[in-house]
Design an enzyme around this catalytic site. Structure first.
Site, PDB file in Angstrom:
ATOM      1  CD  GLU A  33     -17.677  57.701 -19.948  1.00  0.00           C
ATOM      2  OE1 GLU A  33     -17.408  56.501 -20.313  1.00  0.00           O
ATOM      3  OE2 GLU A  33     -18.865  58.149 -19.429  1.00  0.00           O
ATOM      4  CG  ASP A  36     -12.252  51.568 -19.998  1.00  0.00           C
ATOM      5  OD1 ASP A  36     -11.728  52.385 -20.595  1.00  0.00           O
ATOM      6  OD2 ASP A  36     -13.092  50.931 -20.414  1.00  0.00           O
ATOM      7  CD  GLU A 160     -15.659  45.982 -28.903  1.00  0.00           C
ATOM      8  OE1 GLU A 160     -16.610  45.314 -28.150  1.00  0.00           O
ATOM      9  OE2 GLU A 160     -15.698  47.353 -29.087  1.00  0.00           O
ATOM     10  CG  ASP A 172     -18.142  49.825 -22.989  1.00  0.00           C
ATOM     11  OD1 ASP A 172     -18.087  50.374 -21.944  1.00  0.00           O
ATOM     12  OD2 ASP A 172     -17.736  49.970 -24.083  1.00  0.00           O
ATOM     13  CE1 TYR A 224     -12.377  54.701 -26.165  1.00  0.00           C
ATOM     14  CE2 TYR A 224     -10.733  53.217 -26.893  1.00  0.00           C
ATOM     15  CZ  TYR A 224     -11.596  53.585 -26.185  1.00  0.00           C
ATOM     16  OH  TYR A 224     -11.667  52.710 -24.741  1.00  0.00           O
TER      17      TYR A 224
END
Ligand code: GLA
Length: 385
Positions: A33, A36, A160, A172, A224
């Site tokens: 987690e 990436d 995105e 994802d 984030y």
């Protein structure tokens, strides 16, 4: 909603048959987690929840979009008007994909698209990646673009990041595009090299539960981006391209070099140990060892996300603590954090007690009831008809 229903919906809406129907799944991440966007390792697998799209080409530079799940009618956009940041609605995901394809030089002259999705949104299960990938795959097939899954994933990530404006990594979209049934995807996010790892927990009497807390904390987006910026600062201070370049064996030396940059030190420690945990889980699963051994690695990942990376929240911690107190072999938050879902590895025989205990703990804390389901690795994006 099945392929036939989405096809029929298309016909009712646009008055003609679509040229085909495609599906792309949501994902759950087993381990890896916030690695990436640090060029690190991840290990997601596809869920049976899918976005389905019926699509036909157009030649007049128009994109029409409709969702069966929303009451918002048909959106009609001109391809020449598509511009990053111009759309704050759900349509930004499919439109962003068309924009990214055209930006990359692909001849896409328009499309009619009718979508429906069973991927819960806001649950950290990649409902937006599923929307992006299903549209990318459909246009790739219809316009004969010849792009591979990983290339579609890159274009969707660009949609995105640039069009929608969310600074996410590549996990994802790659999971949705490239996962295979019965397997978890061991992905190196630096070069997108991949390995399909067989994952049949049921054969060992185990279950992997997804617990959707049904909360999304409002600050999740900004936090984030802050974590990502902090990781980039860490890499710059340590003189590497990405935190992936810090070997686990060199972690202590790297932390010492960061001196009093306490916040950056914590981020670095999470990323480097998390990459190590992915490699550990891959080694365990590939060795044919008892998969129960994966449990403590998941739990250690949660502690690191909670204490070092600081992206958990009280609801996620409550799932993890309650599950572990009721016999779970391991548990962790999954996805970006600040709400969304947790995963729990448990003996099949313990699932009922454990699910009940989590529900009761949520009720006692005054939280909305969580949604619990069992996750079995499903297929990645594909044409349905
Ligand atoms: C979100 C992002 C991914 C990844 C995870 C955290 O799901 O979309 O790219 O960074 O968070 O692992």
């Amino acid at each position: 909603m099945g392929a036939q229903e989405v096809r029929e919906g298309f016909v009712r809406l646009y008055g003609a048959e679509p040229e085909g129907v495609w599906a792309a799944p949501g994902r759950v991440n087993l381990i890896g987690e916030h690695t990436d966007y640090n060029d690190g390792f991840v290990m997601p697998f596809a869920l049976p929840h899918i976005a389905v799209a019926a699509v036909a080409r157009r030649t007049d530079g128009v994109l029409r979009l409709h969702s069966a799940d929303l009451d918002s009618g048909v959106a009609e956009l001109r391809l020449d008007d598509l511009a990053p940041g111009s759309d704050g609605n759900w349509t930004a995901y499919p439109a962003g994909v068309v924009w990214a394809l055209r930006e990359a030089g692909h001849q896409v002259t328009g499309a009619d698209i009718h979508l429906s999705s069973t991927v819960p949104s806001g649950a950290g299960l990649s409902s937006s990646a599923a929307l992006e990938v299903v549209v990318a795959l459909a246009l790739n097939d219809l316009y004969d673009l010849g792009l591979q899954g990983w290339q579609l994933a890159r274009l969707c990530q660009r949609a995105e990041n640039v069009y929608v404006g969310a600074p996410t990594g590549i996990m994802d979209q790659t999971a949705s595009a490239c996962c295979e049934e019965g397997h978890a995807l061991f992905l190196d996010t630096r070069d997108l090299s991949q390995k399909q790892i067989p994952l049949d927990l049921a054969a060992e009497g185990l279950r992997l539960l997804v617990v959707d807390t049904q909360v999304t904390h409002a600050h999740s987006g900004g936090e984030y981006g802050k974590r990502r910026a902090g990781c980039e600062k860490g890499a710059a201070l340590l003189g590497v391209d990405a935190l992936r370049d810090i070997a686990y064996a060199d972690l202590d030396a790297a932390l010492a070099r960061l001196g009093d940059e306490e916040e950056v030190r914590r981020l670095v420690r999470h990323v480097v140990t998390e990459d190590q945990r992915v490699e550990q889980v891959v080694a365990l699963l590939e060795s044919g060892a008892d998969s129960r051994a994966v449990g403590p690695v998941l739990t250690a990942g949660h502690a690191s996300l909670r204490d070092d990376f600081r992206v958990s929240c009280p609801e996620l911690d409550l799932v993890v603590d309650t599950a572990l107190a009721h016999g779970a072999l391991g548990a962790r938050m999954t996805g970006g954090g600040f709400g969304g879902s947790a995963i729990v590895l448990a003996e099949a025989a313990d699932v009922e007690t454990l699910t009940k205990a989590v529900g009761e703990a949520f009720a006692a804390a005054g939280y909305k009831a969580p949604r619990v389901f069992e996750a079995v690795p499903a297929a990645g994006a594909r044409r349905l008809s």
